[in-house]
Design a protein around this motif. Structure first.
Motif, PDB file in Angstrom:
ATOM      1  N   MET A  29     -36.508 -47.562 -33.394  1.00 18.82           N
ATOM      2  CA  MET A  29     -35.585 -47.590 -34.510  1.00 18.82           C
ATOM      3  C   MET A  29     -35.894 -48.796 -35.393  1.00 18.82           C
ATOM      4  SD  MET A  29     -31.501 -47.435 -34.334  1.00 18.82           S
ATOM      5  CE  MET A  29     -30.589 -48.627 -35.225  1.00 18.82           C
ATOM      6  N   ILE A  30     -35.858 -48.581 -36.701  1.00 19.11           N
ATOM      7  CA  ILE A  30     -36.129 -49.652 -37.658  1.00 19.11           C
ATOM      8  C   ILE A  30     -34.811 -50.130 -38.253  1.00 19.11           C
ATOM      9  CG2 ILE A  30     -37.279 -50.291 -39.794  1.00 19.11           C
ATOM     10  CD1 ILE A  30     -39.319 -48.111 -39.258  1.00 19.11           C
ATOM     11  N   PHE A  31     -34.608 -51.418 -38.227  1.00 19.03           N
ATOM     12  CA  PHE A  31     -33.448 -52.054 -38.845  1.00 19.03           C
ATOM     13  C   PHE A  31     -33.887 -52.476 -40.242  1.00 19.03           C
ATOM     14  CE2 PHE A  31     -30.806 -56.146 -38.974  1.00 19.03           C
ATOM     15  CZ  PHE A  31     -29.686 -55.494 -39.458  1.00 19.03           C
ATOM     16  N   GLU A  32     -33.284 -51.893 -41.274  1.00 17.89           N
ATOM     17  CA  GLU A  32     -33.698 -52.117 -42.650  1.00 17.89           C
ATOM     18  C   GLU A  32     -32.648 -52.942 -43.390  1.00 17.89           C
ATOM     19  OE1 GLU A  32     -35.803 -48.709 -44.736  1.00 17.89           O
ATOM     20  OE2 GLU A  32     -33.976 -48.891 -45.931  1.00 17.89           O
ATOM     21  N   VAL A  33     -33.093 -53.999 -44.075  1.00 18.01           N
ATOM     22  CA  VAL A  33     -32.185 -54.890 -44.793  1.00 18.01           C
ATOM     23  C   VAL A  33     -32.685 -55.059 -46.226  1.00 18.01           C
ATOM     24  CG1 VAL A  33     -31.150 -57.180 -44.861  1.00 18.01           C
ATOM     25  CG2 VAL A  33     -31.676 -56.119 -42.660  1.00 18.01           C
ATOM     26  N   ASP A  34     -31.845 -54.684 -47.183  1.00 20.98           N
ATOM     27  CA  ASP A  34     -32.184 -54.824 -48.596  1.00 20.98           C
ATOM     28  C   ASP A  34     -31.655 -56.173 -49.086  1.00 20.98           C
ATOM     29  OD1 ASP A  34     -32.609 -54.615 -51.344  1.00 20.98           O
ATOM     30  OD2 ASP A  34     -32.042 -52.493 -51.398  1.00 20.98           O
ATOM     31  N   LEU A  35     -32.546 -57.027 -49.547  1.00 22.99           N
ATOM     32  CA  LEU A  35     -32.182 -58.379 -49.958  1.00 22.99           C
ATOM     33  C   LEU A  35     -31.945 -58.518 -51.462  1.00 22.99           C
ATOM     34  CD1 LEU A  35     -34.612 -60.383 -47.661  1.00 22.99           C
ATOM     35  CD2 LEU A  35     -32.164 -59.988 -47.339  1.00 22.99           C
ATOM     36  N   HIS A  36     -31.899 -57.403 -52.182  1.00 24.35           N
ATOM     37  CA  HIS A  36     -31.547 -57.479 -53.603  1.00 24.35           C
ATOM     38  C   HIS A  36     -30.105 -57.986 -53.704  1.00 24.35           C
ATOM     39  CE1 HIS A  36     -35.040 -54.757 -53.975  1.00 24.35           C
ATOM     40  NE2 HIS A  36     -35.162 -55.344 -55.169  1.00 24.35           N
ATOM     41  N   LEU A  37     -29.864 -58.905 -54.605  1.00 24.09           N
ATOM     42  CA  LEU A  37     -28.545 -59.547 -54.710  1.00 24.09           C
ATOM     43  C   LEU A  37     -27.405 -58.554 -54.851  1.00 24.09           C
ATOM     44  CD1 LEU A  37     -28.897 -62.796 -56.821  1.00 24.09           C
ATOM     45  CD2 LEU A  37     -28.084 -62.557 -54.489  1.00 24.09           C
ATOM     46  N   GLU A  38     -27.593 -57.515 -55.653  1.00 25.70           N
ATOM     47  CA  GLU A  38     -26.522 -56.544 -55.852  1.00 25.70           C
ATOM     48  C   GLU A  38     -26.181 -55.773 -54.578  1.00 25.70           C
ATOM     49  OE1 GLU A  38     -30.416 -54.752 -57.323  1.00 25.70           O
ATOM     50  OE2 GLU A  38     -29.363 -56.642 -57.642  1.00 25.70           O
ATOM     51  N   LYS A  39     -27.048 -55.815 -53.586  1.00 31.85           N
ATOM     52  CA  LYS A  39     -26.775 -55.184 -52.294  1.00 31.85           C
ATOM     53  C   LYS A  39     -26.057 -56.148 -51.342  1.00 31.85           C
ATOM     54  CE  LYS A  39     -29.095 -51.436 -53.237  1.00 31.85           C
ATOM     55  NZ  LYS A  39     -28.565 -50.107 -53.304  1.00 31.85           N
ATOM     56  N   VAL A  50     -37.275 -54.244 -41.293  1.00 27.84           N
ATOM     57  CA  VAL A  50     -37.892 -54.237 -42.617  1.00 27.84           C
ATOM     58  C   VAL A  50     -36.981 -55.014 -43.556  1.00 27.84           C
ATOM     59  CG1 VAL A  50     -38.566 -52.820 -44.594  1.00 27.84           C
ATOM     60  CG2 VAL A  50     -39.119 -52.061 -42.276  1.00 27.84           C
ATOM     61  N   LEU A  51     -37.540 -56.041 -44.185  1.00 26.57           N
ATOM     62  CA  LEU A  51     -36.819 -56.808 -45.188  1.00 26.57           C
ATOM     63  C   LEU A  51     -37.340 -56.370 -46.554  1.00 26.57           C
ATOM     64  CD1 LEU A  51     -36.873 -60.415 -43.674  1.00 26.57           C
ATOM     65  CD2 LEU A  51     -35.039 -58.726 -43.571  1.00 26.57           C
ATOM     66  N   ILE A  52     -36.457 -55.805 -47.360  1.00 24.61           N
ATOM     67  CA  ILE A  52     -36.817 -55.361 -48.701  1.00 24.61           C
ATOM     68  C   ILE A  52     -36.530 -56.509 -49.653  1.00 24.61           C
ATOM     69  CG2 ILE A  52     -36.378 -53.655 -50.502  1.00 24.61           C
ATOM     70  CD1 ILE A  52     -35.355 -51.804 -48.193  1.00 24.61           C
ATOM     71  N   HIS A  53     -37.583 -57.092 -50.192  1.00 23.07           N
ATOM     72  CA  HIS A  53     -37.439 -58.268 -51.043  1.00 23.07           C
ATOM     73  C   HIS A  53     -37.707 -57.974 -52.510  1.00 23.07           C
ATOM     74  CE1 HIS A  53     -41.822 -58.420 -50.922  1.00 23.07           C
ATOM     75  NE2 HIS A  53     -41.760 -58.449 -49.608  1.00 23.07           N
ATOM     76  N   TYR A 108     -46.533 -49.034 -47.445  1.00 18.27           N
ATOM     77  CA  TYR A 108     -46.659 -48.996 -48.904  1.00 18.27           C
ATOM     78  C   TYR A 108     -46.098 -47.709 -49.495  1.00 18.27           C
ATOM     79  CZ  TYR A 108     -48.672 -49.007 -53.552  1.00 18.27           C
ATOM     80  OH  TYR A 108     -48.827 -48.944 -54.913  1.00 18.27           O
ATOM     81  N   ASN A 109     -46.341 -46.577 -48.833  1.00 17.27           N
ATOM     82  CA  ASN A 109     -45.860 -45.290 -49.353  1.00 17.27           C
ATOM     83  C   ASN A 109     -44.343 -45.244 -49.447  1.00 17.27           C
ATOM     84  OD1 ASN A 109     -48.434 -44.222 -49.658  1.00 17.27           O
ATOM     85  ND2 ASN A 109     -48.487 -43.505 -47.542  1.00 17.27           N
ATOM     86  N   ARG A 110     -43.676 -45.948 -48.571  1.00 19.93           N
ATOM     87  CA  ARG A 110     -42.213 -45.941 -48.575  1.00 19.93           C
ATOM     88  C   ARG A 110     -41.617 -47.070 -49.417  1.00 19.93           C
ATOM     89  NH1 ARG A 110     -37.929 -44.401 -44.160  1.00 19.93           N
ATOM     90  NH2 ARG A 110     -36.147 -45.442 -45.086  1.00 19.93           N
ATOM     91  N   TYR A 111     -42.209 -48.267 -49.355  1.00 19.34           N
ATOM     92  CA  TYR A 111     -41.607 -49.450 -49.973  1.00 19.34           C
ATOM     93  C   TYR A 111     -42.412 -50.047 -51.128  1.00 19.34           C
ATOM     94  CZ  TYR A 111     -38.959 -49.390 -45.606  1.00 19.34           C
ATOM     95  OH  TYR A 111     -38.173 -49.031 -44.544  1.00 19.34           O
ATOM     96  N   GLY A 112     -43.601 -49.556 -51.366  1.00 17.74           N
ATOM     97  CA  GLY A 112     -44.454 -50.198 -52.365  1.00 17.74           C
ATOM     98  C   GLY A 112     -44.827 -51.589 -51.890  1.00 17.74           C
ATOM     99  N   LEU A 113     -44.902 -52.531 -52.809  1.00 18.55           N
ATOM    100  CA  LEU A 113     -45.266 -53.906 -52.453  1.00 18.55           C
ATOM    101  C   LEU A 113     -44.049 -54.784 -52.205  1.00 18.55           C
ATOM    102  CD1 LEU A 113     -48.116 -54.473 -55.067  1.00 18.55           C
ATOM    103  CD2 LEU A 113     -48.358 -54.036 -52.617  1.00 18.55           C
ATOM    104  N   GLY A 114     -42.853 -54.192 -52.171  1.00 12.54           N
ATOM    105  CA  GLY A 114     -41.633 -54.978 -52.144  1.00 12.54           C
ATOM    106  C   GLY A 114     -40.951 -55.136 -50.809  1.00 12.54           C
ATOM    107  N   ALA A 115     -41.698 -55.052 -49.699  1.00 11.29           N
ATOM    108  CA  ALA A 115     -41.041 -55.195 -48.397  1.00 11.29           C
ATOM    109  C   ALA A 115     -42.014 -55.720 -47.353  1.00 11.29           C
ATOM    110  CB  ALA A 115     -40.462 -53.856 -47.950  1.00 11.29           C
ATOM    111  N   MET A 116     -41.446 -56.353 -46.344  1.00 13.61           N
ATOM    112  CA  MET A 116     -42.248 -56.797 -45.196  1.00 13.61           C
ATOM    113  C   MET A 116     -41.622 -56.268 -43.915  1.00 13.61           C
ATOM    114  SD  MET A 116     -41.297 -60.872 -44.973  1.00 13.61           S
ATOM    115  CE  MET A 116     -42.135 -61.239 -46.482  1.00 13.61           C
ATOM    116  N   GLU A 117     -42.490 -56.008 -42.959  1.00 11.03           N
ATOM    117  CA  GLU A 117     -42.030 -55.505 -41.674  1.00 11.03           C
ATOM    118  C   GLU A 117     -42.219 -56.605 -40.635  1.00 11.03           C
ATOM    119  OE1 GLU A 117     -42.260 -51.450 -39.040  1.00 11.03           O
ATOM    120  OE2 GLU A 117     -43.409 -51.612 -40.878  1.00 11.03           O
TER     121      GLU A 117
END
Length: 95
Positions: free
Chosen positions: A1-11, A49-52, A80-89
């Motif tokens: 299971m992947i724990f996904e966290v979106d770090l965009h301020l509005e989130k 996954v940290l979405i930055h 990359y196919n899912r997040y582009g260049l905007g995330a790290m695992e």
């Protein structure tokens, strides 16, 4: 299971954040990332996954600096196919 966290301020915060300094915005994002990593380690998640986002790369660089302080994790670019260049695992090494 992947724990996904979106770090965009509005989130992370509600309301207007345009009046905040860049330092304050970055601090909030890094605090959120640290809480997410600590939570993932405590709950024994193996992948986070940290979405930055893409931007100028400041948040990504600061995240790498923060995460390199942990002995029990490794970092790579997220899919990359899912997040582009905007995330790290992050992979946590459980003992």
């Amino acid at each position: 299971m992947i724990f996904e966290v979106d770090l965009h301020l509005e989130k992370i915060i509600s309301g207007k954040h345009q009046h905040m300094s860049n330092f304050d915005k970055l601090s909030i994002q890094l605090d959120e990332a640290k809480k997410a990593i600590e939570f993932a380690i405590s709950k024994r998640y193996q992948r986070v996954v940290l979405i930055h986002g893409v931007g100028e790369g400041v948040l990504k660089s600061e995240l790498e600096f923060l995460l390199n302080r942990y002995d029990n994790i490794s970092i790579q670019e997220a899919n990359y196919n899912r997040y582009g260049l905007g995330a790290m695992e992050i992979y946590t090494k459980q003992s």
